[in-house]
Design an enzyme around this catalytic site. Structure first.
Site, mmCIF file in Angstrom:
data_model
loop_
_atom_site.group_PDB
_atom_site.id
_atom_site.type_symbol
_atom_site.label_atom_id
_atom_site.label_comp_id
_atom_site.label_asym_id
_atom_site.label_seq_id
_atom_site.Cartn_x
_atom_site.Cartn_y
_atom_site.Cartn_z
ATOM 1 N N HIS A 45 -59.399 -10.397 70.346
ATOM 2 C CA HIS A 45 -59.912 -11.034 69.025
ATOM 3 C C HIS A 45 -61.522 -10.650 69.057
ATOM 4 O O HIS A 45 -62.057 -11.126 68.210
ATOM 5 C CB HIS A 45 -60.128 -12.629 68.923
ATOM 6 C CG HIS A 45 -58.683 -13.291 68.394
ATOM 7 N ND1 HIS A 45 -57.713 -12.959 69.158
ATOM 8 C CD2 HIS A 45 -58.506 -13.900 67.269
ATOM 9 C CE1 HIS A 45 -56.668 -13.517 68.321
ATOM 10 N NE2 HIS A 45 -57.088 -14.156 67.400
ATOM 11 N N GLU A 76 -49.064 -8.961 57.931
ATOM 12 C CA GLU A 76 -50.119 -7.972 57.294
ATOM 13 C C GLU A 76 -49.837 -6.586 57.034
ATOM 14 O O GLU A 76 -50.444 -6.146 56.054
ATOM 15 C CB GLU A 76 -51.169 -7.830 58.777
ATOM 16 C CG GLU A 76 -51.919 -8.907 59.156
ATOM 17 C CD GLU A 76 -51.248 -10.100 59.991
ATOM 18 O OE1 GLU A 76 -49.972 -9.549 60.313
ATOM 19 O OE2 GLU A 76 -51.568 -11.180 60.385
HETATM 20 C C1 LIG Z 1 -51.267 -11.008 63.501
HETATM 21 C C2 LIG Z 1 -52.207 -12.048 63.573
HETATM 22 N N1 LIG Z 1 -52.502 -12.542 62.398
HETATM 23 C C3 LIG Z 1 -53.298 -13.613 62.357
HETATM 24 C C4 LIG Z 1 -53.762 -14.321 63.307
HETATM 25 C C5 LIG Z 1 -54.574 -15.510 63.012
HETATM 26 N N2 LIG Z 1 -53.778 -16.768 63.462
HETATM 27 C C6 LIG Z 1 -53.788 -17.244 64.577
HETATM 28 S S1 LIG Z 1 -52.845 -18.357 64.602
HETATM 29 C C7 LIG Z 1 -52.174 -18.373 62.974
HETATM 30 C C8 LIG Z 1 -51.113 -19.391 62.591
HETATM 31 C C9 LIG Z 1 -49.871 -19.155 63.418
HETATM 32 O O1 LIG Z 1 -48.864 -19.985 62.998
HETATM 33 P P1 LIG Z 1 -47.617 -20.178 63.668
HETATM 34 O O2 LIG Z 1 -46.819 -18.834 64.082
HETATM 35 O O3 LIG Z 1 -46.873 -21.075 62.912
HETATM 36 O O4 LIG Z 1 -47.980 -21.004 65.106
HETATM 37 P P2 LIG Z 1 -48.855 -22.032 65.550
HETATM 38 O O5 LIG Z 1 -50.153 -21.783 65.548
HETATM 39 O O6 LIG Z 1 -48.467 -23.075 64.201
HETATM 40 O O7 LIG Z 1 -48.178 -22.755 66.637
HETATM 41 C C10 LIG Z 1 -52.796 -17.400 62.413
HETATM 42 C C11 LIG Z 1 -52.834 -16.981 61.190
HETATM 43 C C12 LIG Z 1 -53.360 -13.905 64.404
HETATM 44 N N3 LIG Z 1 -53.758 -14.370 65.542
HETATM 45 N N4 LIG Z 1 -52.625 -12.544 64.709
#
Ligand SMILES: Cc1ncc(C[n+]2csc(CCOP(=O)(O)OP(=O)(O)O)c2C)c(N)n1
Ligand SMILES: [Mg+2]
Lengths: 328, 328
Positions: free
Chosen positions: A132, A63
């Protein structure tokens, strides 16, 4: 009067994005999951196909990085729209927004503009719990140099982005995700909207309900009910949280002599704090009763539905409060 | 299944039971979600079981665990009561976070299970701090931090890796590389996709392992934990894996082909481990059926417990905001 069309809040935003992309090739959209996923809330669904990956850019979870890059691209002649998936994640980009986007014009003695729009999903009500469910409108509205807009109606969903893109200064656009599927009627030729002024959405002489964002449709609903009971409520959507248009609500208060400010953000040091202060400073002698506020309860939002509901003002709370204020 | 750790039949069966429990618990959770018993965001761990089970078996109860919002599996593997987890997802007071957190915020301090963080990468610095505390207190415990490959693009990942190495603290960073961050594929989020290469730049010993293979994860985790405990240094373990289900219950999965999911399902860690146990005569087919039955009963019990749980009174809305309002 022009013809009316039915449209969802989501579709209205999407059409606005499409409009600005079509009309200005300097515009590009970047954000997490805006492309292949179709937008976390399906707002940009289909746009990747239409505009290609140069203009609809999926970005990593970074971000601070991509918001800063948006500021840089704006400095260098582009017109980026940065989508921060939800306001909750904007905290990671806060330094870029507050220390760069909002200050560069001033620090450079007027040499540098940052024509950037940052869109963020926000709002409470989907049981997403404490991390959230933030209402950060007051945080951003605190910062000189930013233009902070709150998209409380469908007409603004259709028009605010288009108008914001014409600004030479950075604009923060709050979009309320719980309204995405909500359908309303707007004029078929809706386009640019005024982004300097608040708006009287319903006229009335008995009391001014001053609100923004998630409070707008709630206040209109309450006004409708109260109208049937013979209470004439004036509803004001602040829309522009910075720089705040005080004239609209001061004029209203001078007419109704009573005001209730409604918002979902925590009460202390909020938008309503500011509105009430200005009423005290500039319309005190026009008041027939103390100004009141209905705001978020000062608790990190809990997960269970009943506690979440209890954390933010509901239509029933507004009805009760207005009745108390008018029939003490 | 090359690597053969000396596993006795009791331990083999315990680990198989954990994986089956996680898989079925997730399936049940999805079902409860469609019945609206669980709300908010729900992120399931199906397909990735070998990672949590393989890593957590290498830890002792004194070792700390921190996770993302996709943490039901880790909580179960750590031994948090399935009843308390299900009740939490129902939002009931009997939940492990008193119903305040929901699916994304499971906490069980008595088991050194520290959540449940829904801001991607938000818990990485915490894990460094917990390890720093252990170092200052001359404790020999490890802090194990699970996160996705998406999180490894955030500044907090890089800051945490640097701090952990600079301070020489006992953190085990476990990256669950399931190939996607929501709908964005790793090739769109990382310039260098062999994530284990990022560790050495900070002076952190690193390894990558097949996260679909329980024995391989166990061996890699055992080695990592041994190294950390001996040297008091951090370690970075990348587990390459795949989530079989959607990112969350809101995901239409527009970004990947069904065939890709089917390909990965062939590497399902559960049948693979079962086969290993059967071949080595560490389990019988009959025993597997017994385990499955026992797990189903355990989950049924969890559902009943959650259903019979109690809602917190609205009066208590502002509990747990400050320590002095009330302690647990
Ligand atoms: C700082 C932040 N940005 C965006 C989000 C929205 N978001 C939640 S999970 C996610 C994907 C995360 O991917 P990863 O770290 O690979 O974990 P996975 O869900 O695949 O286990 C996003 C973009 C968030 N929760 N926190
Ligand atoms: Mg991932």
């Amino acid at each position: 009067m022009s013809e009316m069309i039915k449209i969802t809040y989501r579709e209205a935003i999407k059409q606005a994005i499409r409009d600005v992309m079509q009309n200005d090739e300097r515009v590009f959209l970047m954000g997490e999951d805006v492309g292949n996923y179709g937008g976390a809330f399906a707002v940009s669904k289909g746009l990747l196909k239409e505009f290609g990956s140069d203009r609809i850019m999926d970005v990593p979870l970074s971000e601070s990085g991509f918001t800063g890059a948006g500021i840089g691209a704006a400095l260098a002649g582009m017109r980026p729209i940065v989508e921060v998936m939800t306001v909750n994640f904007s905290l990671l980009a806060m330094d870029q927004i507050v220390n760069n986007a909002s200050t560069l014009l001033h620090m450079s003695g007027g040499q540098l503009n940052v024509p950037l729009v940052i869109r963020m999903g926000c709002g409470i009500g989907r049981q997403l719990a404490a991390q959230h469910s933030h209402s950060w409108e007051p945080f951003f509205a605190h910062v000189p140099g930013l233009i902070v807009l709150s998209v409380g109606t469908h007409e603004d969903a259709r028009g605010m982005l288009i108008s914001a893109m014409q600004s030479l200064d950075p604009v923060i656009l709050f979009e309320y995700t719980f309204m995405l599927n909500l359908e309303k009627e707007i004029p078929a030729d809706s386009g640019t909207v005024e982004i300097k002024k608040a708006k009287v959405l319903r006229e009335g002489n008995d009391i001014s309900l001053i609100t923004y964002g998630a409070g707008v449709y709630k206040c209109l609903e309450a006004a409708e009910v109260l109208g049937q009971e013979g209470i004439e409520v004036e509803v004001i959507d602040l829309r522009v949280l910075r720089p705040m248009d005080e004239e609209t609500f001061l004029t209203s208060v001078k007419k109704t002599h009573r005001a209730l400010v409604v918002e979902e953000a925590w009460k202390s040091v909020s938008i309503s704090s500011e509105v009430v202060s200005r009423i005290m400073e500039k319309a005190f002698f026009d008041l027939d009763a103390p100004v009141e506020r209905l705001c978020g309860v000062e608790v990190p939002i809990p997960y269970p539905k009943h506690l979440e509901d209890a954390s933010i003002p509901q239509v029933s709370d507004i009805l009760e409060k207005v009745n108390k204020m008018l029939k003490p | 299944m090359e690597k053969k750790k000396k596993l006795d039949s009791k331990e083999g069966q315990r680990l198989l039971k954990q994986m089956i429990l996680i898989r079925r618990f997730e399936e049940k959770s999805a079902e409860e979600y469609t019945k609206s018993q669980i709300r908010g965001f729900l992120h399931l761990y199906s397909g990735e079981e070998a990672v949590a089970v393989g890593v957590i078996q290498a830890l002792t109860e004194a070792d700390n665990i921190l996770c993302t919002y996709r943490e039901h599996g880790h909580a179960l593997a750590r031994g948090v009561d399935p009843k308390a987890i299900m009740a939490e997802m129902y939002g009931k007071q009997e939940g492990c976070s008193k119903g305040r957190g929901g699916s994304m915020h499971l906490f069980e301090a008595t088991k050194n299970f520290f959540g449940g963080n829904a801001i991607v990468s938000g818990h990485l610095p915490l894990s460094v701090g917990m390890a720093l505390a252990a170092k200052k207190q001359k404790k020999n415990n490890v802090t194990c931090c699970f996160f996705g490959e998406g999180a490894a693009a955030e500044g907090e990942f890089h800051e945490s890796m640097n701090l952990a190495a600079l301070w020489q603290v006992p953190t085990l960073f476990v990256c669950e590389n399931n190939q996607y961050a929501m709908g964005t594929a790793i090739k769109l989020t990382h310039s260098v996709q062999q994530l284990e290469k990022k560790g050495p730049a900070y002076g952190i010993e690193s390894a990558a392992v097949d996260g679909m293979d329980l024995l391989a994860v166990m061996e890699a985790a055992d080695k990592a934990v041994k190294m950390i405990k001996e040297k008091g240094k951090p370690y970075f373990l990348v587990c390459n894996t795949y989530r079989f289900r959607a990112h969350s219950m809101f995901d239409a999965e527009l970004y990947r082909e069904k065939s890709e999911v089917e390909e990965w399902k062939k590497k399902d860690p559960i049948p693979k481990f079962q086969e290993f146990l059967l071949k080595g005569k560490l389990i019988t087919a009959k025993k597997i059926t017994e385990i499955e039955k026992a797990v189903d009963a355990q989950i049924q019990e969890a559902i009943e417990f959650a259903e019979n749980g109690t809602w917190e009174d609205n009066e208590n809305l502002i509990r747990f905001v400050y320590s002095d309002t009330e302690s647990i």
